[in-house]
Design an enzyme around this catalytic site. Sequence first.
Site, PDB file in Angstrom:
ATOM      1  N   ARG A 187       0.797  -1.224   0.000  1.00 29.64           N
ATOM      2  CA  ARG A 187       0.000   0.000   0.000  1.00 29.64           C
ATOM      3  C   ARG A 187       0.834   1.281   0.000  1.00 29.64           C
ATOM      4  O   ARG A 187       0.298   2.379  -0.132  1.00 29.64           O
ATOM      5  CB  ARG A 187      -0.968  -0.008   1.194  1.00 29.64           C
ATOM      6  CG  ARG A 187      -2.219  -0.799   0.880  1.00 29.64           C
ATOM      7  CD  ARG A 187      -3.213  -0.701   2.010  1.00 29.64           C
ATOM      8  NE  ARG A 187      -2.822  -1.537   3.137  1.00 29.64           N
ATOM      9  CZ  ARG A 187      -3.299  -1.391   4.375  1.00 29.64           C
ATOM     10  NH1 ARG A 187      -4.148  -0.425   4.635  1.00 29.64           N
ATOM     11  NH2 ARG A 187      -2.936  -2.202   5.336  1.00 29.64           N
ATOM     12  N   GLN A 244      13.653 -14.056   5.496  1.00 28.99           N
ATOM     13  CA  GLN A 244      12.398 -14.739   5.182  1.00 28.99           C
ATOM     14  C   GLN A 244      12.206 -14.530   3.680  1.00 28.99           C
ATOM     15  O   GLN A 244      11.690 -13.497   3.254  1.00 28.99           O
ATOM     16  CB  GLN A 244      11.218 -14.148   5.967  1.00 28.99           C
ATOM     17  CG  GLN A 244       9.928 -14.935   5.749  1.00 28.99           C
ATOM     18  CD  GLN A 244       8.679 -14.193   6.232  1.00 28.99           C
ATOM     19  OE1 GLN A 244       8.662 -12.973   6.305  1.00 28.99           O
ATOM     20  NE2 GLN A 244       7.630 -14.941   6.534  1.00 28.99           N
ATOM     21  N   THR A 270       3.077 -13.781   9.507  1.00 27.09           N
ATOM     22  CA  THR A 270       3.863 -13.345  10.666  1.00 27.09           C
ATOM     23  C   THR A 270       4.409 -14.517  11.483  1.00 27.09           C
ATOM     24  O   THR A 270       5.490 -14.424  12.060  1.00 27.09           O
ATOM     25  CB  THR A 270       3.009 -12.438  11.573  1.00 27.09           C
ATOM     26  OG1 THR A 270       1.726 -13.052  11.781  1.00 27.09           O
ATOM     27  CG2 THR A 270       2.787 -11.076  10.945  1.00 27.09           C
ATOM     28  N   ASP A 320       7.253  -1.971  11.108  1.00 24.42           N
ATOM     29  CA  ASP A 320       6.533  -0.798  10.600  1.00 24.42           C
ATOM     30  C   ASP A 320       5.738  -0.102  11.698  1.00 24.42           C
ATOM     31  O   ASP A 320       4.782   0.612  11.423  1.00 24.42           O
ATOM     32  CB  ASP A 320       5.616  -1.198   9.440  1.00 24.42           C
ATOM     33  CG  ASP A 320       4.612  -2.278   9.821  1.00 24.42           C
ATOM     34  OD1 ASP A 320       4.633  -2.725  10.980  1.00 24.42           O
ATOM     35  OD2 ASP A 320       3.805  -2.667   8.953  1.00 24.42           O
ATOM     36  N   GLU A 373      -8.304 -12.375  13.286  1.00 23.04           N
ATOM     37  CA  GLU A 373      -8.072 -11.298  12.315  1.00 23.04           C
ATOM     38  C   GLU A 373      -9.421 -10.762  11.842  1.00 23.04           C
ATOM     39  O   GLU A 373     -10.395 -11.511  11.760  1.00 23.04           O
ATOM     40  CB  GLU A 373      -7.266 -11.823  11.126  1.00 23.04           C
ATOM     41  CG  GLU A 373      -5.829 -12.150  11.481  1.00 23.04           C
ATOM     42  CD  GLU A 373      -5.122 -10.989  12.149  1.00 23.04           C
ATOM     43  OE1 GLU A 373      -4.926  -9.941  11.494  1.00 23.04           O
ATOM     44  OE2 GLU A 373      -4.768 -11.101  13.328  1.00 23.04           O
ATOM     45  N   TYR A 425      31.041  34.693  -3.181  1.00 23.27           N
ATOM     46  CA  TYR A 425      31.352  33.262  -3.155  1.00 23.27           C
ATOM     47  C   TYR A 425      32.752  33.049  -2.621  1.00 23.27           C
ATOM     48  O   TYR A 425      33.725  33.557  -3.193  1.00 23.27           O
ATOM     49  CB  TYR A 425      31.244  32.637  -4.564  1.00 23.27           C
ATOM     50  CG  TYR A 425      31.712  31.197  -4.561  1.00 23.27           C
ATOM     51  CD1 TYR A 425      31.125  30.264  -3.706  1.00 23.27           C
ATOM     52  CD2 TYR A 425      32.755  30.762  -5.386  1.00 23.27           C
ATOM     53  CE1 TYR A 425      31.562  28.949  -3.666  1.00 23.27           C
ATOM     54  CE2 TYR A 425      33.193  29.446  -5.357  1.00 23.27           C
ATOM     55  CZ  TYR A 425      32.596  28.546  -4.486  1.00 23.27           C
ATOM     56  OH  TYR A 425      33.027  27.251  -4.437  1.00 23.27           O
ATOM     57  N   ASN A 437      37.733  42.345   5.741  1.00 28.48           N
ATOM     58  CA  ASN A 437      36.447  42.725   5.159  1.00 28.48           C
ATOM     59  C   ASN A 437      36.411  42.304   3.693  1.00 28.48           C
ATOM     60  O   ASN A 437      37.252  42.711   2.901  1.00 28.48           O
ATOM     61  CB  ASN A 437      36.232  44.232   5.274  1.00 28.48           C
ATOM     62  CG  ASN A 437      34.827  44.602   4.834  1.00 28.48           C
ATOM     63  OD1 ASN A 437      33.880  44.434   5.576  1.00 28.48           O
ATOM     64  ND2 ASN A 437      34.696  45.062   3.599  1.00 28.48           N
ATOM     65  N   TYR A 469      38.048  27.472  -9.454  1.00 25.56           N
ATOM     66  CA  TYR A 469      37.982  26.315 -10.359  1.00 25.56           C
ATOM     67  C   TYR A 469      38.388  26.734 -11.756  1.00 25.56           C
ATOM     68  O   TYR A 469      37.825  27.676 -12.322  1.00 25.56           O
ATOM     69  CB  TYR A 469      36.537  25.791 -10.344  1.00 25.56           C
ATOM     70  CG  TYR A 469      36.308  24.512 -11.101  1.00 25.56           C
ATOM     71  CD1 TYR A 469      37.160  23.425 -10.949  1.00 25.56           C
ATOM     72  CD2 TYR A 469      35.221  24.383 -11.963  1.00 25.56           C
ATOM     73  CE1 TYR A 469      36.934  22.249 -11.625  1.00 25.56           C
ATOM     74  CE2 TYR A 469      34.978  23.201 -12.648  1.00 25.56           C
ATOM     75  CZ  TYR A 469      35.846  22.132 -12.464  1.00 25.56           C
ATOM     76  OH  TYR A 469      35.610  20.964 -13.142  1.00 25.56           O
TER      77      TYR A 469
HETATM   78  C1  UD1 Z   1      -0.869  -8.080  12.189  1.00 22.04           C
HETATM   79  C2  UD1 Z   1      -1.625  -8.990  13.147  1.00 22.04           C
HETATM   80  C3  UD1 Z   1      -2.880  -8.285  13.648  1.00 22.04           C
HETATM   81  C4  UD1 Z   1      -2.503  -6.967  14.305  1.00 22.04           C
HETATM   82  C5  UD1 Z   1      -1.695  -6.116  13.336  1.00 22.04           C
HETATM   83  C6  UD1 Z   1      -1.153  -4.893  14.029  1.00 22.04           C
HETATM   84  C7  UD1 Z   1      -1.170 -11.233  12.300  1.00 22.04           C
HETATM   85  C8  UD1 Z   1      -1.722 -12.394  11.593  1.00 22.04           C
HETATM   86  N1  UD1 Z   1      -1.977 -10.209  12.467  1.00 22.04           N
HETATM   87  O1  UD1 Z   1      -1.710  -7.901  11.073  1.00 22.04           O
HETATM   88  O2  UD1 Z   1      -3.553  -9.087  14.587  1.00 22.04           O
HETATM   89  O3  UD1 Z   1      -3.671  -6.274  14.704  1.00 22.04           O
HETATM   90  O4  UD1 Z   1      -0.540  -6.851  12.848  1.00 22.04           O
HETATM   91  O5  UD1 Z   1      -0.545  -4.058  13.097  1.00 22.04           O
HETATM   92  O6  UD1 Z   1      -0.031 -11.270  12.726  1.00 22.04           O
HETATM   93  N2  UD1 Z   1       5.735  -9.623   8.152  1.00 22.04           N
HETATM   94  C9  UD1 Z   1       6.826 -10.362   7.796  1.00 22.04           C
HETATM   95  N3  UD1 Z   1       6.633 -11.485   7.067  1.00 22.04           N
HETATM   96  C10 UD1 Z   1       5.407 -11.922   6.679  1.00 22.04           C
HETATM   97  C11 UD1 Z   1       4.300 -11.139   7.031  1.00 22.04           C
HETATM   98  C12 UD1 Z   1       4.480 -10.000   7.775  1.00 22.04           C
HETATM   99  O7  UD1 Z   1       7.949 -10.030   8.135  1.00 22.04           O
HETATM  100  O8  UD1 Z   1       5.327 -12.951   6.020  1.00 22.04           O
HETATM  101  C13 UD1 Z   1       5.950  -8.404   8.943  1.00 22.04           C
HETATM  102  C14 UD1 Z   1       5.569  -7.148   8.169  1.00 22.04           C
HETATM  103  O9  UD1 Z   1       6.694  -6.644   7.457  1.00 22.04           O
HETATM  104  C15 UD1 Z   1       5.130  -6.200   9.279  1.00 22.04           C
HETATM  105  C16 UD1 Z   1       4.599  -7.152  10.365  1.00 22.04           C
HETATM  106  O10 UD1 Z   1       5.119  -8.430  10.074  1.00 22.04           O
HETATM  107  O11 UD1 Z   1       6.211  -5.480   9.815  1.00 22.04           O
HETATM  108  C17 UD1 Z   1       3.071  -7.187  10.385  1.00 22.04           C
HETATM  109  O12 UD1 Z   1       2.626  -7.688   9.153  1.00 22.04           O
HETATM  110  P1  UD1 Z   1       1.295  -7.176   8.464  1.00 22.04           P
HETATM  111  O13 UD1 Z   1       1.115  -7.881   7.199  1.00 22.04           O
HETATM  112  O14 UD1 Z   1       1.291  -5.702   8.451  1.00 22.04           O
HETATM  113  O15 UD1 Z   1       0.226  -7.708   9.521  1.00 22.04           O
HETATM  114  P2  UD1 Z   1      -1.254  -7.185   9.679  1.00 22.04           P
HETATM  115  O16 UD1 Z   1      -2.080  -7.741   8.612  1.00 22.04           O
HETATM  116  O17 UD1 Z   1      -1.239  -5.735   9.877  1.00 22.04           O
HETATM  117 CA    CA Z   2       0.248  -3.945   9.455  1.00 22.67          CA
END
Ligand code: UD1
Ligand code: CA
Length: 468
Positions: free
Chosen positions: A16, A74, A80, A110, A162, A373, A384, A394
């Site tokens: 996004r 990853q 997550t 983030d 979720e 300059y 002065n 240059y």
């Molecule tokens: C997640 C939570 C949600 C919470 C929200 C808060 C889960 C399933 N859900 O949702 O309950 O309310 O955060 O913001 O965890 N990331 C990875 N690898 C992945 C996926 C995500 O490193 O495969 C990292 C993203 O870069 C980010 C963080 O995990 O920093 C959260 O991922 P995001 O996809 O934003 O989770 P949400 O859908 O917001």
């Molecule tokens: Ca998020």
Amino acid sequence: MNDVVAVVLAAGQGTRMRSSLAKVLHPLLGHPLLSFPLDACRGAGVGRIVAVVGHQADEVRRLLGAADVTFALQAEQKGTGHALLCAREALSPGEGGSGFRGTALVLCGDVPLIRPETLRRLAQTHRQAGALVTVLSMEPPEPRGYGRLVRDAAGRLERIVEERDASPAQRAVREVNTGTYALELPWAWDALGQVGTANSQGEYYLTDVVAVAAHDGRAAAVLLEDPEEVMGINSRLHLAEAGAALRRRINRAWMEAGVTIEDPETAWIEPGVVLEPDVTLGPCVRLEGATRICSGVRIDQGSVVRDSEIGPGAHVKPYCVLSEARLGPGAQVGPFAHLRPGAVLADDARVGNFVEMKKSVLGRGSKANHLTYLGDATVGEGANIGAGTITCNYDGVHKHKTAIGDGAFIGSNTSLVAPVTVGAGATVAAGSTLTHDVPDGALGVARGKQRNVEGWNRRRPGGVKSET
Ligand code: UD1
Ligand code: CA
């Protein structure tokens, strides 16, 4: 906190943001997003930090690499839960078996505004409760998009659902998951092993370990009062909102420390900038990088100062741009001056409007007040530099140096063709194009002699008769 580890999840792309730059590299007040949760972990005093990276991993490593951070890859973003599993190796290098045993904090890359105190409180509450996982929760005015904390009739945390998997009744729950947790290792590795992908996104959800812990009555939650602290960045709008919140936080702290900020809404002070008490900042001032401003300094409206040092009592007038410059005590600059890298003003030296300096030193009490300059030049004390003086440093291939001695006087509209030296106490006549040195105390004149033609009749447009 030294026995606690932290895992920061930062592998996601951040679709996004609509950007070719990975989300966690977008700058917030001059620093990449990911540096904020890392700093919060440092501030909390955790013993070890692992950052899970994926999207643009090499670039993230390059920009955020530090002695106290280990990176885990990853390669494919499967959720997550899977992201946390990817940190397993990094948490147990060469140890084999289950590796690290103890409490791990899990944060999102983030979520930049999280405070070290909050992380400490989360870890402490988690341990006191003897929980396997503790969720940092909040009750934001608008719960949309977040996972909901589902509790049983007795109010015990059962699981997290979720939003897209939630029933209407669950959606009505106001308490949501911030995406920040404390959990026990190696327990979580086993719990994640029991987590499937039977959800609307087909991902491994870290949130599903809550239900596993709840089964043993060992899932807990800590409610955070200030939802602003855990606002997640998913779009450029969020980035701007977090930037505004961070600026409010930073500006407030500086005001409490004795800095006057005339318009806190527009002052931009990056983390890493150091200010002493009794500094005054005008509206729309921007202080960047490793800048240090001493006591009694005034920086007026619209000036931008980057990686510079400003000595006590100096004054930067409106709309100046300073980069890697140094100002001594009582120095004055501007309005509309440009001090580029290596510009140094000694005590009480002055630079006025439309003056540019680069790799040049202006000695104690010396002045270059108008339209000048100075490049690769050293100016002694009490000299002065007249209006419109230009160092011609240059020649199209190489840069050359200009030296101007103590007490020298450079007349207006002088070109100093470097390399050239003007001695101490020397005078250069206005309009000179200097190609040779001027000895100490001498007058240098290097310009065409004036010639007057008496009774001169100009040719005028339309043809004025001039012949008799
Ligand atoms: C997640 C939570 C949600 C919470 C929200 C808060 C889960 C399933 N859900 O949702 O309950 O309310 O955060 O913001 O965890 N990331 C990875 N690898 C992945 C996926 C995500 O490193 O495969 C990292 C993203 O870069 C980010 C963080 O995990 O920093 C959260 O991922 P995001 O996809 O934003 O989770 P949400 O859908 O917001
Ligand atoms: Ca998020």
